[in-house]
Design a protein around this motif. Structure first.
Motif, PDB file in Angstrom:
ATOM      1  N   TRP A 158       5.344  17.910 -17.393  1.00 47.87           N
ATOM      2  CA  TRP A 158       5.108  19.083 -18.240  1.00 47.87           C
ATOM      3  C   TRP A 158       4.902  20.327 -17.380  1.00 47.87           C
ATOM      4  O   TRP A 158       5.396  21.412 -17.704  1.00 47.87           O
ATOM      5  CB  TRP A 158       3.921  18.852 -19.150  1.00 47.87           C
ATOM      6  N   ASP A 159       4.194  20.180 -16.289  1.00 47.48           N
ATOM      7  CA  ASP A 159       3.984  21.310 -15.388  1.00 47.48           C
ATOM      8  C   ASP A 159       5.321  21.809 -14.837  1.00 47.48           C
ATOM      9  O   ASP A 159       5.553  23.019 -14.734  1.00 47.48           O
ATOM     10  CB  ASP A 159       3.068  20.891 -14.237  1.00 47.48           C
ATOM     11  N   ALA A 160       6.207  20.860 -14.512  1.00 49.29           N
ATOM     12  CA  ALA A 160       7.529  21.247 -14.006  1.00 49.29           C
ATOM     13  C   ALA A 160       8.324  21.984 -15.080  1.00 49.29           C
ATOM     14  O   ALA A 160       9.038  22.959 -14.788  1.00 49.29           O
ATOM     15  CB  ALA A 160       8.285  20.009 -13.537  1.00 49.29           C
ATOM     16  N   LEU A 161       8.225  21.544 -16.333  1.00 49.55           N
ATOM     17  CA  LEU A 161       8.936  22.211 -17.421  1.00 49.55           C
ATOM     18  C   LEU A 161       8.448  23.647 -17.607  1.00 49.55           C
ATOM     19  O   LEU A 161       9.242  24.569 -17.801  1.00 49.55           O
ATOM     20  CB  LEU A 161       8.768  21.435 -18.727  1.00 49.55           C
ATOM     21  N   THR A 162       7.160  23.830 -17.552  1.00 47.23           N
ATOM     22  CA  THR A 162       6.603  25.161 -17.811  1.00 47.23           C
ATOM     23  C   THR A 162       6.819  26.119 -16.651  1.00 47.23           C
ATOM     24  O   THR A 162       6.823  27.337 -16.848  1.00 47.23           O
ATOM     25  CB  THR A 162       5.100  25.063 -18.118  1.00 47.23           C
ATOM     26  N   HIS A 163       7.008  25.570 -15.445  1.00 45.68           N
ATOM     27  CA  HIS A 163       7.196  26.433 -14.282  1.00 45.68           C
ATOM     28  C   HIS A 163       8.660  26.590 -13.892  1.00 45.68           C
ATOM     29  O   HIS A 163       8.980  27.266 -12.904  1.00 45.68           O
ATOM     30  CB  HIS A 163       6.394  25.908 -13.090  1.00 45.68           C
ATOM     31  N   GLY A 164       9.559  25.927 -14.639  1.00 44.85           N
ATOM     32  CA  GLY A 164      10.975  26.143 -14.425  1.00 44.85           C
ATOM     33  C   GLY A 164      11.605  25.384 -13.278  1.00 44.85           C
ATOM     34  O   GLY A 164      12.790  25.577 -12.990  1.00 44.85           O
ATOM     35  N   ASP A 165      10.861  24.512 -12.585  1.00 42.10           N
ATOM     36  CA  ASP A 165      11.447  23.763 -11.466  1.00 42.10           C
ATOM     37  C   ASP A 165      11.669  22.298 -11.830  1.00 42.10           C
ATOM     38  O   ASP A 165      11.565  21.408 -10.998  1.00 42.10           O
ATOM     39  CB  ASP A 165      10.562  23.866 -10.223  1.00 42.10           C
ATOM     40  N   PHE A 166      11.995  22.050 -13.097  1.00 38.49           N
ATOM     41  CA  PHE A 166      12.123  20.671 -13.579  1.00 38.49           C
ATOM     42  C   PHE A 166      13.372  19.975 -13.050  1.00 38.49           C
ATOM     43  O   PHE A 166      13.413  18.755 -12.965  1.00 38.49           O
ATOM     44  CB  PHE A 166      12.119  20.645 -15.111  1.00 38.49           C
ATOM     45  N   LEU A 167      14.415  20.725 -12.680  1.00 41.22           N
ATOM     46  CA  LEU A 167      15.632  20.083 -12.191  1.00 41.22           C
ATOM     47  C   LEU A 167      15.379  19.306 -10.905  1.00 41.22           C
ATOM     48  O   LEU A 167      16.067  18.319 -10.631  1.00 41.22           O
ATOM     49  CB  LEU A 167      16.728  21.124 -11.966  1.00 41.22           C
ATOM     50  N   GLU A 168      14.399  19.734 -10.146  1.00 40.85           N
ATOM     51  CA  GLU A 168      14.080  19.047  -8.896  1.00 40.85           C
ATOM     52  C   GLU A 168      13.048  17.943  -9.084  1.00 40.85           C
ATOM     53  O   GLU A 168      12.992  16.991  -8.298  1.00 40.85           O
ATOM     54  CB  GLU A 168      13.553  20.053  -7.856  1.00 40.85           C
ATOM     55  N   LYS A 169      12.238  18.034 -10.128  1.00 39.79           N
ATOM     56  CA  LYS A 169      11.095  17.133 -10.262  1.00 39.79           C
ATOM     57  C   LYS A 169      11.216  16.115 -11.399  1.00 39.79           C
ATOM     58  O   LYS A 169      10.401  15.198 -11.489  1.00 39.79           O
ATOM     59  CB  LYS A 169       9.819  17.957 -10.467  1.00 39.79           C
ATOM     60  N   ILE A 170      12.194  16.285 -12.278  1.00 40.52           N
ATOM     61  CA  ILE A 170      12.346  15.368 -13.407  1.00 40.52           C
ATOM     62  C   ILE A 170      13.697  14.676 -13.282  1.00 40.52           C
ATOM     63  O   ILE A 170      14.711  15.329 -13.016  1.00 40.52           O
ATOM     64  CB  ILE A 170      12.254  16.118 -14.752  1.00 40.52           C
ATOM     65  N   PRO A 171      13.759  13.345 -13.445  1.00 42.98           N
ATOM     66  CA  PRO A 171      15.032  12.616 -13.322  1.00 42.98           C
ATOM     67  C   PRO A 171      16.095  13.174 -14.255  1.00 42.98           C
ATOM     68  O   PRO A 171      15.814  13.643 -15.350  1.00 42.98           O
ATOM     69  CB  PRO A 171      14.655  11.175 -13.695  1.00 42.98           C
ATOM     70  N   ARG A 172      17.340  13.080 -13.816  1.00 46.91           N
ATOM     71  CA  ARG A 172      18.459  13.634 -14.575  1.00 46.91           C
ATOM     72  C   ARG A 172      18.554  13.022 -15.966  1.00 46.91           C
ATOM     73  O   ARG A 172      18.807  13.727 -16.945  1.00 46.91           O
ATOM     74  CB  ARG A 172      19.768  13.407 -13.825  1.00 46.91           C
ATOM     75  N   ASN A 173      18.342  11.695 -16.053  1.00 47.03           N
ATOM     76  CA  ASN A 173      18.465  11.067 -17.369  1.00 47.03           C
ATOM     77  C   ASN A 173      17.407  11.593 -18.327  1.00 47.03           C
ATOM     78  O   ASN A 173      17.647  11.739 -19.530  1.00 47.03           O
ATOM     79  CB  ASN A 173      18.389   9.546 -17.256  1.00 47.03           C
ATOM     80  N   SER A 174      16.214  11.893 -17.810  1.00 50.16           N
ATOM     81  CA  SER A 174      15.161  12.461 -18.660  1.00 50.16           C
ATOM     82  C   SER A 174      15.526  13.880 -19.091  1.00 50.16           C
ATOM     83  O   SER A 174      15.265  14.288 -20.233  1.00 50.16           O
ATOM     84  CB  SER A 174      13.823  12.465 -17.922  1.00 50.16           C
ATOM     85  N   ILE A 175      16.134  14.630 -18.175  1.00 51.16           N
ATOM     86  CA  ILE A 175      16.594  15.975 -18.515  1.00 51.16           C
ATOM     87  C   ILE A 175      17.596  15.914 -19.661  1.00 51.16           C
ATOM     88  O   ILE A 175      17.536  16.695 -20.622  1.00 51.16           O
ATOM     89  CB  ILE A 175      17.248  16.650 -17.294  1.00 51.16           C
ATOM     90  N   GLU A 176      18.523  14.941 -19.586  1.00 47.89           N
ATOM     91  CA  GLU A 176      19.544  14.813 -20.620  1.00 47.89           C
ATOM     92  C   GLU A 176      18.936  14.459 -21.971  1.00 47.89           C
ATOM     93  O   GLU A 176      19.375  14.948 -23.014  1.00 47.89           O
ATOM     94  CB  GLU A 176      20.566  13.756 -20.194  1.00 47.89           C
ATOM     95  N   LEU A 177      17.901  13.629 -21.945  1.00 52.36           N
ATOM     96  CA  LEU A 177      17.237  13.276 -23.194  1.00 52.36           C
ATOM     97  C   LEU A 177      16.548  14.493 -23.809  1.00 52.36           C
ATOM     98  O   LEU A 177      16.591  14.702 -25.019  1.00 52.36           O
ATOM     99  CB  LEU A 177      16.221  12.162 -22.956  1.00 52.36           C
ATOM    100  N   LEU A 178      15.901  15.285 -22.970  1.00 51.24           N
ATOM    101  CA  LEU A 178      15.223  16.481 -23.459  1.00 51.24           C
ATOM    102  C   LEU A 178      16.232  17.508 -23.979  1.00 51.24           C
ATOM    103  O   LEU A 178      15.947  18.249 -24.930  1.00 51.24           O
ATOM    104  CB  LEU A 178      14.362  17.086 -22.350  1.00 51.24           C
TER     105      LEU A 178
END
Length: 647
Positions: A38-58
């Motif tokens: 959640w911290d990565a989502l709010t700070h905009g650096d989620f592409l580096e910190k969240i797995p790609r498959n999770s990004i696709e689900l979101l």
């Protein structure tokens, strides 16, 4: 990957000490994330910190969207498309201007804005009504939904019967499914009357009202001569619930709340508990609002105050076995007034858009679009009402509200008249609703250990649990389920060509679900299930295996997006059906139940190809099929006791 941003249309709440829950108002999906994600989502650096498959689900859940997307335009475009493609012809009919209750009379502190008269719909109006409804039918329509309203419609049962017979004939001639509901004050709804409505007039859902406990209710919803009605209505409810033949008749009980009875609702819920109504009657609470010339300002209560109370009432009903709606579904359009497919026919032959206008006096507003004798076509475009354009142009606060996709804007009539601010209560208690939903999930009856019908797995049943029985999504999927059962029956009798042709036609309806991605996923599961049966009967092993793969992937996708449903029994069912049909394993209901309990005993399924928490694809299914069959055979064998499955 294209640049992304966090959607504006989300509701976020803390879950425990470290996690957060995110509810997308655009998609209706609910996810839980760790604090780091959640911290990565709010700070905009989620592409580096969240797995790609999770990004696709979101992204699929519209929690993450393209950085250049104008979300408001996307939501409003979807609304326009939904209105134009709406396949339900939804008609409200008011057969009489009479009513048995005095809640419109000032002597009893009434809040109803209707003006009741001793008038019934004439034969000429009945004939004109049926003619107009038939003229409204378009090729896109799949269902004719009739809602009987009043006044008190049960004062005109003979008229209901006459119209019903004509409309059922019309529906059959145009290959439409016919459904009907009724709203009543409840005093005339005896068990005998309910039986007539259900068995003879195709009415499957009835709404009635009790405004709190006896003392409170009888002060405001008495007869026009002041006589009490609470005991009569309560007795009617009891008598209906006592009849097994009416088990499938849905009863909804509304409690209208204002400043005079808000503190009495808890006592009313005590009464509901004593009556054991909660598991069998859908109880809900609604704020009293302006109606007609009645502003009801003297009774008004703040929506925030109501919302706080409502959460306590909802939790109480759940504890009593009730299933009140928690997470509001996505509303692709606000209400019937913005779509030409949903009209209101008054007893006098006038055709309206809003249910509140036929018997009410509303100054500076006229929503009449024609009469039953109109020769010119009725409006066929959403442009007949400028509501969506008004939202787009910022005329109302809804333009900037994150609740817009699940609210639609509340009541356009209220905004237009400036009579009140029609924001829904969930705007003020959605976070609490999310937390209750997550609690309910932990104690959900949809666990594999309690799964009682292993061979009766139904995607339509899962859709009902997710969307709700009254939702348009479930009704569409239930209709699809009926049609697919016809396909399977044809194939079972050897009519492969007819069955496959009809299945192909049904598959083309996928575009009808384009506006709701979760409904589309259920659609895919149901279509694939029937395909599997067709391929099995045709002995097309290659396509059967691929269909099994597609079914598992679709179910896994549902699981990822709907954390509130345990799809593992369904996944197992797909595999066991494959084993039973393709591999000719004799899997009885008893054995199937035991295998399911074994496979779903832990947090994950015990087959590597369909581990619930990690499945992305099932590419390994082809290689592991033999292992799967061996494991099923082992469990099926005399060594059941080795797995703790003693008979």
């Amino acid at each position: 990957m294209a640049a992304l941003k966090l959607s504006k249309y989300i509701c976020v709440t803390s879950v425990g000490p470290a996690d957060v829950a995110i509810f997308s108002t655009r998609s209706g999906a609910l996810y839980t994330l760790g604090a780091r994600e959640w911290d990565a989502l709010t700070h905009g650096d989620f592409l580096e910190k969240i797995p790609r498959n999770s990004i696709e689900l979101l992204m699929e859940a519209s929690i993450l969207v393209s950085s250049d997307e104008n979300e408001l335009n996307s939501i409003l475009d979807l609304s326009k498309e939904s209105i134009e493609s709406d396949h339900v012809l939804d008609v409200v009919i008011t057969p009489t201007a009479q009513c048995t209750l005095g809640c419109n009379l000032s002597d009893f502190g009434g809040y109803c804005g209707q003006d009741h008269k001793n008038e019934l719909m004439s034969d000429a109006t009945i004939n004109g009504l049926c003619l107009q409804i038939e003229r409204l039918i378009q090729p896109k329509h799949r269902r004719l939904l009739i809602s009987w309203f009043g006044g008190e419609p049960l004062l005109a049962v003979n008229i209901i019967r006459s119209i019903t017979e004509k409309l059922i004939t019309i529906a059959r001639q145009h290959n439409l499914t016919y459904q009907a509901t009724l709203t009543t004050g409840g005093t005339l709804l005896t068990a005998s009357m309910a039986t007539t409505l259900y068995e003879e007039l195709s009415i499957r859902s009835i709404s009635l009202t009790l405004d709190g406990p006896k003392e409170t209710h009888d002060l405001r919803r008495c007869t026009k001569s002041g006589k009490p009605t609470f005991e009569t209505i309560a007795k009617n409810i009891d008598s209906i619930l006592a009849l097994p033949r009416l088990d499938r008749l849905k009863l909804a009980l509304r409690c209208n709340v204002d400043s005079r009875n808000i503190e009495e609702v808890d006592s009313f819920i005590n009464y509901i508990e004593d009556k054991a109504w909660a598991p069998r009657v859908d109880v809900y609470f609604a704020l009293v609002h302006p109606w007609g010339e009645r502003t009801n300002a003297e009774f008004a209560i703040d929506t925030i105050r109501f919302a706080k109370k409502e959460i306590d009432w909802i939790e109480r009903l759940i504890s009593l076995g009730g299933e009140p709606e928690l997470l509001p579904p996505v509303r692709t359009f606000v209400c019937r007034v913005v779509t030409p497919n949903r009209l209101v026919f008054g007893h006098d032959g006038l055709i309206h858009r809003c249910t509140e206008t036929p018997l009410a006096k509303i100054s500076k507003f006229n929503d009449v679009v024609g009469t039953v004798n109109s020769v010119s076509p009725l409006p066929t475009s959403y442009k007949s009402w400028s509501w969506i354009d008004d939202i787009e142009n910022g005329r109302y606060p809804c333009t900037s509200c994150e609740m817009l996709p699940i609210c639609g804007g509340g009541c356009p009539l209220s905004w237009l008249r400036r009579s009140d601010v029609p924001c829904p209560s969930f705007k003020h208690n959605l976070k609490e609703r999310i937390n209750i939903q997550l609690k309910v999930k932990k104690n959900s009856i949809n666990t594999c250990d309690e799964y009682q019908q292993p061979h009766a797995y139904s995607a339509a049943g899962m859709a009902k649990a997710f969307f709700g029985e009254d939702s348009e999504e479930y009704k569409c999927l239930a209709l699809l389920d009926e049609n697919l059962s016809i396909v399977r029956a044809q194939v079972a009798q050897g009519f492969y060509h007819n069955g496959k042709a009809q299945l192909l036609e049904l598959s083309r309806e996928r575009s009808s679900y384009a506006n709701n991605y979760m409904a589309r996923k259920f659609f895919n599961v149901m279509i694939e299930g029937t395909k599997s049966y067709v391929f099995y009967k045709e002995k097309d092993h290659k396509r059967l295996v691929q269909s099994v793969v597609n079914s598992l992937e679709a179910l896994a996708s549902i699981s990822r997006n709907i954390e509130l449903l345990d799809v593992r029994p369904a996944q197992v069912q797909v595999l066991l059906n494959y084993a039973s049909s393709c591999a000719r394993l004799n899997i009885t209901t008893s054995i199937c139940s035991k295998i399911q309990r074994y496979l779903c005993n832990g947090k994950e399924l015990k087959f590597s190809t369909i581990t619930l928490n990690s499945i992305e694809t099932v590419t390994g299914w082809e290689g592991d099929r033999a292992l799967f069959l061996d494991q099923v055979k082992e469990i099926q064998s005399d060594r059941l006791s080795d797995h703790g499955l003693k008979s």
